[in-house]
Design a protein around this motif. Sequence first.
Motif, PDB file in Angstrom:
ATOM      1  N   GLY A 307       0.764  -1.228   0.000  1.00 49.70           N
ATOM      2  CA  GLY A 307       0.000   0.000   0.000  1.00 49.70           C
ATOM      3  C   GLY A 307       0.795   1.279   0.000  1.00 49.70           C
ATOM      4  N   ILE A 308       0.048   2.327  -0.207  1.00 48.02           N
ATOM      5  CA  ILE A 308       0.609   3.667  -0.248  1.00 48.02           C
ATOM      6  C   ILE A 308       0.046   4.461   0.929  1.00 48.02           C
ATOM      7  N   MET A 309       0.549   5.674   1.056  1.00 53.87           N
ATOM      8  CA  MET A 309       0.082   6.519   2.157  1.00 53.87           C
ATOM      9  C   MET A 309      -0.213   7.910   1.614  1.00 53.87           C
ATOM     10  N   LYS A 310      -1.281   8.470   2.133  1.00 54.90           N
ATOM     11  CA  LYS A 310      -1.614   9.858   1.791  1.00 54.90           C
ATOM     12  C   LYS A 310      -1.473  10.709   3.036  1.00 54.90           C
ATOM     13  N   ILE A 311      -0.755  11.813   2.892  1.00 57.09           N
ATOM     14  CA  ILE A 311      -0.729  12.797   3.970  1.00 57.09           C
ATOM     15  C   ILE A 311      -1.401  14.046   3.403  1.00 57.09           C
ATOM     16  N   ILE A 312      -2.371  14.550   4.105  1.00 64.00           N
ATOM     17  CA  ILE A 312      -3.095  15.710   3.594  1.00 64.00           C
ATOM     18  C   ILE A 312      -2.719  16.921   4.433  1.00 64.00           C
ATOM     19  N   ILE A 313      -2.283  17.981   3.754  1.00 66.09           N
ATOM     20  CA  ILE A 313      -1.824  19.161   4.487  1.00 66.09           C
ATOM     21  C   ILE A 313      -2.551  20.414   3.996  1.00 66.09           C
ATOM     22  N   ARG A 314      -2.663  21.359   4.906  1.00 69.88           N
ATOM     23  CA  ARG A 314      -3.310  22.628   4.546  1.00 69.88           C
ATOM     24  C   ARG A 314      -2.385  23.797   4.863  1.00 69.88           C
ATOM     25  N   TYR A 315      -2.369  24.764   3.968  1.00 69.31           N
ATOM     26  CA  TYR A 315      -1.571  25.971   4.189  1.00 69.31           C
ATOM     27  C   TYR A 315      -2.467  27.110   4.649  1.00 69.31           C
ATOM     28  N   PRO A 316      -1.971  27.891   5.586  1.00 69.92           N
ATOM     29  CA  PRO A 316      -2.772  29.037   6.026  1.00 69.92           C
ATOM     30  C   PRO A 316      -2.910  30.062   4.901  1.00 69.92           C
ATOM     31  N   GLN A 317      -1.883  30.131   4.029  1.00 68.23           N
ATOM     32  CA  GLN A 317      -2.066  30.992   2.857  1.00 68.23           C
ATOM     33  C   GLN A 317      -1.374  30.402   1.644  1.00 68.23           C
ATOM     34  N   LYS A 318      -1.772  30.914   0.517  1.00 68.66           N
ATOM     35  CA  LYS A 318      -1.301  30.380  -0.758  1.00 68.66           C
ATOM     36  C   LYS A 318       0.101  30.890  -1.063  1.00 68.66           C
ATOM     37  N   TRP A 319       1.016  29.979  -1.483  1.00 71.83           N
ATOM     38  CA  TRP A 319       2.346  30.404  -1.937  1.00 71.83           C
ATOM     39  C   TRP A 319       2.610  29.994  -3.384  1.00 71.83           C
ATOM     40  N   TRP A 320       1.777  29.123  -3.947  1.00 75.67           N
ATOM     41  CA  TRP A 320       1.944  28.643  -5.313  1.00 75.67           C
ATOM     42  C   TRP A 320       1.235  29.570  -6.285  1.00 75.67           C
ATOM     43  N   LYS A 321       1.479  29.333  -7.587  1.00 74.85           N
ATOM     44  CA  LYS A 321       0.849  30.177  -8.601  1.00 74.85           C
ATOM     45  C   LYS A 321      -0.511  29.595  -8.976  1.00 74.85           C
ATOM     46  N   ASP A 322      -1.355  30.441  -9.556  1.00 72.95           N
ATOM     47  CA  ASP A 322      -2.716  30.013  -9.895  1.00 72.95           C
ATOM     48  C   ASP A 322      -2.754  28.756 -10.753  1.00 72.95           C
ATOM     49  N   ASP A 323      -1.821  28.683 -11.729  1.00 67.48           N
ATOM     50  CA  ASP A 323      -1.921  27.552 -12.655  1.00 67.48           C
ATOM     51  C   ASP A 323      -1.090  26.332 -12.227  1.00 67.48           C
ATOM     52  N   ASP A 324      -0.478  26.400 -11.053  1.00 73.04           N
ATOM     53  CA  ASP A 324       0.225  25.218 -10.560  1.00 73.04           C
ATOM     54  C   ASP A 324      -0.793  24.183 -10.100  1.00 73.04           C
ATOM     55  N   VAL A 325      -0.577  22.937 -10.533  1.00 70.10           N
ATOM     56  CA  VAL A 325      -1.483  21.882 -10.106  1.00 70.10           C
ATOM     57  C   VAL A 325      -0.774  20.960  -9.123  1.00 70.10           C
ATOM     58  N   ASN A 326       0.333  20.390  -9.607  1.00 66.23           N
ATOM     59  CA  ASN A 326       1.055  19.426  -8.793  1.00 66.23           C
ATOM     60  C   ASN A 326       2.553  19.643  -8.953  1.00 66.23           C
ATOM     61  N   PHE A 327       3.284  19.100  -7.992  1.00 65.70           N
ATOM     62  CA  PHE A 327       4.744  19.106  -8.097  1.00 65.70           C
ATOM     63  C   PHE A 327       5.266  17.688  -7.867  1.00 65.70           C
ATOM     64  N   PHE A 328       6.186  17.272  -8.721  1.00 65.49           N
ATOM     65  CA  PHE A 328       6.859  15.986  -8.536  1.00 65.49           C
ATOM     66  C   PHE A 328       8.265  16.250  -8.034  1.00 65.49           C
ATOM     67  N   PHE A 329       8.742  15.385  -7.149  1.00 64.53           N
ATOM     68  CA  PHE A 329      10.052  15.588  -6.530  1.00 64.53           C
ATOM     69  C   PHE A 329      11.067  14.552  -7.008  1.00 64.53           C
ATOM     70  N   LEU A 330      12.123  15.038  -7.612  1.00 63.62           N
ATOM     71  CA  LEU A 330      13.171  14.165  -8.144  1.00 63.62           C
ATOM     72  C   LEU A 330      14.402  14.283  -7.245  1.00 63.62           C
ATOM     73  N   TRP A 331      14.644  13.226  -6.495  1.00 60.41           N
ATOM     74  CA  TRP A 331      15.792  13.253  -5.593  1.00 60.41           C
ATOM     75  C   TRP A 331      17.071  12.996  -6.364  1.00 60.41           C
ATOM     76  N   ARG A 332      18.029  13.913  -6.270  1.00 59.77           N
ATOM     77  CA  ARG A 332      19.350  13.651  -6.833  1.00 59.77           C
ATOM     78  C   ARG A 332      20.045  12.691  -5.886  1.00 59.77           C
ATOM     79  N   LYS A 333      20.730  11.717  -6.472  1.00 58.72           N
ATOM     80  CA  LYS A 333      21.291  10.631  -5.683  1.00 58.72           C
ATOM     81  C   LYS A 333      22.147  11.136  -4.521  1.00 58.72           C
ATOM     82  N   ARG A 334      22.975  12.144  -4.805  1.00 55.86           N
ATOM     83  CA  ARG A 334      23.895  12.563  -3.737  1.00 55.86           C
ATOM     84  C   ARG A 334      23.177  13.266  -2.581  1.00 55.86           C
TER      85      ARG A 334
END
Length: 495
Positions: A307-334
């Motif tokens: 299985g997978i896990m969902k963590i749901i978080i809320r921000y007190p205010q918006k910091w992203w742009k209007d047209d941002d939907v999602n962000f994917f995170f690419l870990w650099r190996k080092r």
Amino acid sequence: MMSRLVYLFLFLVYNFNIALAKNPSVIIVGAGPSGIAAATKLLENSVTNITILEAEDRIGGRIHTVEFGDTFVDLGAEYCHGEKGNIVFTLANNLGLLEHSDPLSSENNKIYDSKGSAIDSELALELKSTLNTYDDVDTTGNASLGDAFLKKYNVTVLKKYTNEEQNLEVATDAIKMLQDLIVMHEGSFTWQQPAAGRHYTACEGDQALTWKRGGYRIILDILMKSYPNPDQKLPIDDKILLTKKVNKVIWNDNGVVVRCSDNSSFTADHVIVTTSVGVLEKNKASLFEPSLPKEKLNAIEATGFNGIMKIIIRYPQKWWKDDDVNFFFLWRKRDLFKIIDEFPDGPRKDGVSWASFISAIVKVPNNANVFVVWVSGELVPEIEKVSEDVLLRGCNYVIKKFLGKDYNVTDADKILRSQWNTNPNFLGTYSYEKVGYFKEDFSYQAQLAEPLVDNKGKPIVLFAGEATHPTLYSTVHGAISSGLREAGRIMDLKK
Ligand SMILES: Cc1cc2nc3c(=O)[nH]c(=O)nc-3n(C[C@H](O)[C@H](O)[C@H](O)COP(=O)(O)OP(=O)(O)OC[C@H]3O[C@@H](n4cnc5c(N)ncnc54)[C@H](O)[C@@H]3O)c2cc1C
Ligand SMILES: *[C@@H]1O[C@H](CO)[C@@H](O)[C@H](O)[C@H]1NC(C)=O
Ligand SMILES: *[C@@H]1O[C@H](CO)[C@@H](O)[C@H](O)[C@H]1NC(C)=O
Ligand SMILES: *[C@@H]1O[C@H](CO)[C@@H](O)[C@H](O)[C@H]1NC(C)=O
Ligand SMILES: *[C@@H]1O[C@H](CO)[C@@H](O)[C@H](O)[C@H]1NC(C)=O
Ligand SMILES: *[C@@H]1O[C@H](CO)[C@@H](O)[C@H](O)[C@H]1NC(C)=O
């Protein structure tokens, strides 16, 4: 003498007819979508002597819509996958409840790396299109999904960048991100667990429809007919018993006795078992008497359930742009091994922090300041036990690390998390087909769905649930279809 015999004869005939004409009594174990679907279909067809035994203190199972701040979020199922032949779509679309969302393919999905930079746009497109077609791999032979995917990825993507050192390095490091996101779809812990081949068949149409309001829970109300008109609700409430955990299903040719952990017991002509395949696997030796036949045990063995896990978080205010939907995170190996110094809290695996298994944050449609943080991989059961405080700090740390250069990221201040893997009533999220068992022309799901029958072939113990659907397993529409199927099997006996 004569009259007594006639009386006895009439008595027997009368009772025999009653027995034939009487409605069968049915126990349903589990009030998830498959159990609720089975119950509503039985009720609609005048099979009213039914009892639904549910271990949790709520109905819905892996549909779990929860109030969060001033809105609703889904800790379990969230998307309606596809339209054609999809019972969820059929039930909900006419009521105007669904809308398009785009968790994977959208232009507005951005890939950032752990140095805080957006990935080169051409490479980002390449990675996203690879993700969208990840199951389009060589399915001949016995390869795992991961091996088959890498074989294709190495040829189609890595090869393209052999002369561009920088992109080649990023594209190679991206393999971890791809694995984490693919595993999120599959529900496995690693991509070595699922087979490259699969019987899953996507329903044609939009694969990522979301609920305009109220979350997935409304599908249960539609099934029970309390939505859109509450007056038309089926008489189901008094049939559902909550916090009734079944721990024994004893059956013979005459019917079934079901025992619960509080020592209460129930008798019926039939039982429909809808628990997850994880619950079946864990309790297979104790739950059934007589014990399950070999075919059933084989089907359980062939079915993957992590299985997978969902963590749901809320921000007190918006910091992203209007047209941002999602962000994917690419870990650099080092960076992977360095973050332990910056964020030492919580479990690790092979020297890598749990926080590096955060692979995406996905905007929840219609929830202005809410994101779902997706976590996948073998550490998930450990991460489910971590305190909310550490989880929240871990999310804040990772999100700032990836996005803090381009955005004035603030701290999320409210958190909710799922615990599907450690909850004994679920023990995972959705089923998949295991490597080493997959056979193109054989359905273990159908084998899992086979009822246990009496000496005349009449089904006594029936099986529903997502993992019993030959092509739509792992989904809500598959679960509902399986519940309707088993209710139909019981109704066929009345004919
Ligand atoms: C995090 C997550 C995300 C998902 N996302 C999606 C999605 O976007 N789209 C989609 O289509 N599907 C999604 N799914 C899958 C979907 O939720 C499931 O396929 C579906 O809910 C399965 O329904 P079910 O009736 O087969 O089983 P369940 O929903 O698990 O219902 C079984 C019920 O049995 C109960 N039970 C267990 N043991 C006992 C016992 N011993 N006695 C009595 N009762 C018992 C359980 O408490 C549960 O209520 C997701 C699932 C999860 C967990
Ligand atoms: C896959 O594995 C199964 C079981 O081990 C085996 O019967 C089958 O022949 C294998 N198929 C291929 C194509 O290797
Ligand atoms: C694909 O490339 C990765 C990274 O270079 C390597 O680890 C893996 O073994 C390769 N897999 C295949 C099947 O070629
Ligand atoms: C159920 O019965 C067993 C055996 O009689 C007993 O040990 C146990 O305490 C009972 N449990 C409950 C919840 O009543
Ligand atoms: C319902 O079924 C149970 C078990 O078969 C039976 O004992 C009971 O009398 C039935 N109730 C009704 C109202 O038919
Ligand atoms: C972040 O805040 C600083 C200082 O207030 C401001 O100059 C900058 O433009 C902001 N950056 C973004 C991306 O909003």
